[in-house]
Design a protein around this motif. Structure first.
Motif, mmCIF file in Angstrom:
data_model
loop_
_atom_site.group_PDB
_atom_site.id
_atom_site.type_symbol
_atom_site.label_atom_id
_atom_site.label_comp_id
_atom_site.label_asym_id
_atom_site.label_seq_id
_atom_site.Cartn_x
_atom_site.Cartn_y
_atom_site.Cartn_z
ATOM 1 N N ASP A 423 0.810 -1.218 0.000
ATOM 2 C CA ASP A 423 0.000 0.000 0.000
ATOM 3 C C ASP A 423 0.847 1.274 0.000
ATOM 4 O OD1 ASP A 423 -2.346 -1.578 0.208
ATOM 5 O OD2 ASP A 423 -2.074 -1.706 2.382
ATOM 6 N N ALA A 425 2.458 3.109 -2.218
ATOM 7 C CA ALA A 425 2.131 4.167 -3.183
ATOM 8 C C ALA A 425 0.826 4.860 -2.803
ATOM 9 C CB ALA A 425 2.024 3.572 -4.590
ATOM 10 N N GLN A 426 -0.170 4.068 -2.382
ATOM 11 C CA GLN A 426 -1.460 4.640 -1.987
ATOM 12 C C GLN A 426 -1.306 5.506 -0.737
ATOM 13 O OE1 GLN A 426 -4.463 1.707 -1.102
ATOM 14 N NE2 GLN A 426 -6.049 3.238 -0.687
ATOM 15 N N ILE A 427 -0.495 5.033 0.205
ATOM 16 C CA ILE A 427 -0.273 5.795 1.438
ATOM 17 C C ILE A 427 0.384 7.134 1.128
ATOM 18 C CG2 ILE A 427 1.059 5.825 3.600
ATOM 19 C CD1 ILE A 427 0.673 2.719 3.623
ATOM 20 N N GLU A 428 1.432 7.106 0.310
ATOM 21 C CA GLU A 428 2.124 8.341 -0.053
ATOM 22 C C GLU A 428 1.179 9.306 -0.770
ATOM 23 O OE1 GLU A 428 4.955 9.214 0.947
ATOM 24 O OE2 GLU A 428 6.140 7.425 1.392
ATOM 25 N N ALA A 429 0.317 8.750 -1.622
ATOM 26 C CA ALA A 429 -0.633 9.597 -2.357
ATOM 27 C C ALA A 429 -1.633 10.242 -1.407
ATOM 28 C CB ALA A 429 -1.355 8.767 -3.416
ATOM 29 N N LEU A 430 -2.124 9.467 -0.441
ATOM 30 C CA LEU A 430 -3.072 10.009 0.536
ATOM 31 C C LEU A 430 -2.414 11.078 1.408
ATOM 32 C CD1 LEU A 430 -4.911 6.728 1.618
ATOM 33 C CD2 LEU A 430 -5.970 8.720 0.508
ATOM 34 N N LYS A 433 -2.264 14.202 -0.587
ATOM 35 C CA LYS A 433 -3.597 14.833 -0.655
ATOM 36 C C LYS A 433 -3.930 15.533 0.659
ATOM 37 C CE LYS A 433 -7.195 12.817 -2.338
ATOM 38 N NZ LYS A 433 -8.218 11.765 -2.611
ATOM 39 N N ILE A 449 -8.856 12.060 5.679
ATOM 40 C CA ILE A 449 -7.755 11.268 5.122
ATOM 41 C C ILE A 449 -6.954 10.606 6.242
ATOM 42 C CG2 ILE A 449 -5.602 11.389 3.812
ATOM 43 C CD1 ILE A 449 -6.921 13.662 2.170
ATOM 44 N N GLU A 452 -8.808 7.623 7.154
ATOM 45 C CA GLU A 452 -8.676 6.572 6.146
ATOM 46 C C GLU A 452 -7.339 5.848 6.302
ATOM 47 O OE1 GLU A 452 -8.683 6.064 1.252
ATOM 48 O OE2 GLU A 452 -9.366 7.945 2.153
ATOM 49 N N LEU A 453 -6.292 6.612 6.574
ATOM 50 C CA LEU A 453 -4.975 6.010 6.798
ATOM 51 C C LEU A 453 -4.978 5.141 8.055
ATOM 52 C CD1 LEU A 453 -2.775 9.097 5.884
ATOM 53 C CD2 LEU A 453 -2.727 6.891 4.693
ATOM 54 N N MET A 456 -6.309 1.863 7.511
ATOM 55 C CA MET A 456 -5.356 1.006 6.793
ATOM 56 C C MET A 456 -4.227 0.516 7.717
ATOM 57 S SD MET A 456 -4.967 3.286 3.310
ATOM 58 C CE MET A 456 -3.716 2.221 2.578
#
Length: 472
Positions: A423, A425-430, A433, A449, A452-453, A456
């Motif tokens: 995850d 890439a998704q974590i870095e993107a969040l 954001k 956000i 949401e993290l 995860m």
């Protein structure tokens, strides 16, 4: 370094037989099941002793055995209808799984009793030849305890007191109630080995350790260690048979760790408080168990409870957080020469290293050694909190000191590979954001956000150097 020697009941300066070398034997498990939390204490404690000797520059030859032929191993094999070797092989493999989880390193040698049979038979034959042992009518071989005048010197019990408690069990054919078996005649259906004296059978428990220690370390060793419960009769009997067979001192230092209780009661299957390490690790984690075992001096009694484990889990988390903060700051810090203030600070921090060494030199006082690490951690945290501009050189040196001391105890050494996190890439993107949302003062979106993290399993921390994230 001073160690408390059970033999003399006092702390003694450690002086090795050979300068710069340590010959050390520690009793290992009987491999018929997973090992329990009580077994874990000596495995962890004497692993740390070995690591500390190596840290101080000694070459350590460390032997920890596997008792792979025993009534319990045979009983388990009969219960399952398999060969005893199948049971031993299975639980030796499982031992390594749990030992690795606990951070217990491999010994220099891990001999099995069945692999040392020639040496065992050789010692028994020596004892028969010099009159310290005899073959009974039923084929058992017994050690003549009264032939060794110093019997009782480790447990500090006079011979008359030991005699008062000695009994001859049904089926035993001893000359004296004090005598103990070094060889057991074969029973129907049990594994057995041929012998020069004509009594086919298998070794007694005590003789196995004497043979393995002598074979791999020589007739006289520096340190023999194990749990307090092994002092008598196991270690007492080891001394008697070894010294009578070899004609010299068996071990110069005897180290024993204190008992472990469960919620202030003795561990017992009947009380339902009998915990395997494997099960405890599922709830608290292996490293938490290691931390717990090192939180008290090894010779003191230690009470295992969920509350104690949770406290140690939290303490371990604090150390990991400090390490991660240092590494994050190192990554973000600018290059540059250490300032005079930082140089002075690093010099003052080195006092904790000396405090750590002094504690470990004082009979392996891991509790005080951990205190030195926590004091170092608090001072580092405070300094980093007050100095956003700390140089990479200072942070690297402070980090090296922290890792050096925790490394001796083999704690806080594990790492999560963020690059391998599916995850990542998704974590870095969040995170990106969220940073943008905060920049735009959209705090509701930033909080969403963060939630949401958290869902995860990701914890984030805002710092002046950027957002730091870890798996919870």
């Amino acid at each position: 370094m001073k160690l408390f020697n059970t033999l003399t009941r006092q702390k003694e300066e450690f002086v090795p037989i050979t300068p710069g070398e340590v010959k050390m034997y520690s009793c290992g498990p009987t491999v018929y099941n997973y090992f329990h939390v009580g077994n874990a204490r000596p495995f962890i404690v004497f692993d740390v002793l070995r690591r500390y000797f190596e840290y101080r520059g000694y070459q350590v030859n460390f032997v920890q055995n596997f008792t792979d032929i025993d009534d319990k191993v045979i009983g388990k094999a009969n219960e399952e209808g398999v060969d005893f070797n199948a049971i031993a092989d299975r639980y030796i493999k499982e031992y390594y799984v749990d030992a690795e989880g606990l951070g217990v390193g491999r010994a220099t040698y891990h001999p099995r009793a069945t692999e040392t049979m020639d040496a065992i038979i050789g010692i028994v034959q020596k004892l028969l030849d010099n009159g310290h042992a005899y073959v009974a009518e039923n084929g058992d071989v017994y050690f003549r305890t009264k032939s060794f005048p110093e019997y009782g010197k480790l447990s500090h019990q006079p011979m008359e007191d030991l005699q008062a408690g000695a009994r001859i069990s049904v089926g035993e054919m001893k000359e004296d109630p004090m005598d103990f078996a070094v060889w057991k005649a074969a029973k129907p259906g049990e594994p057995a080995w041929d012998t020069p004296w004509g009594s086919k059978g298998r070794p007694g428990w005590h003789i196995e350790c004497s043979a393995m220690a002598t074979k791999y370390l020589g007739p006289t060793i520096d340190i023999h260690s194990g749990g307090l419960d092994l002092t008598f009769p196991h270690h007492e009997n080891e001394i008697a048979q070894s010294e009578c067979a070899n004609g010299c001192t068996f071990a110069n230092y005897w180290l024993h760790n204190g008992f472990l209780t469960i919620d202030n009661e003795k561990m017992s299957k009947s009380k339902g408080n009998f915990f395997m390490v494997r099960d405890a690790a599922k709830e608290f984690g292996y490293e938490t168990i290691r931390m717990f075992m090192l939180s008290a001096h090894y010779r003191t009694p230690l009470n295992y409870s969920a509350e104690s484990l949770e406290m140690n889990k939290a303490s371990l988390a604090r150390l990991y957080e400090a390490r991660n903060n240092m590494e994050f700051r190192m990554e973000k810090a600018p290059d540059g020469v250490m300032t005079d203030e930082e140089t002075a600070k690093l010099t003052s921090l080195s006092a904790y290293k000396q405090k750590f060494i002094d504690a470990m030199d004082d009979d392996l006082n891991t509790a005080d050694a951990l205190s030195a690490i926590f004091e170092l951690t608090r001072e580092l945290n405070a300094y980093m909190g007050a100095h956003d501009d700390a140089t990479k050189a200072f942070l690297a040196a402070a980090h090296a000191l922290f890792m050096e001391l925790t490394g001796v105890l083999n704690i806080v050494q594990k790492r999560e590979d963020k690059a391998a996190d599916p995850d990542a890439a998704q974590i870095e993107a969040l995170i990106a954001k969220r940073t943008e949302a905060k920049k735009n003062k959209d705090f509701a979106e930033a909080d969403r956000i963060r939630g949401e993290l958290a869902d995860m399993g990701v914890t984030i921390k805002d710092t002046r150097q950027g957002v730091q994230w870890t798996r919870a």
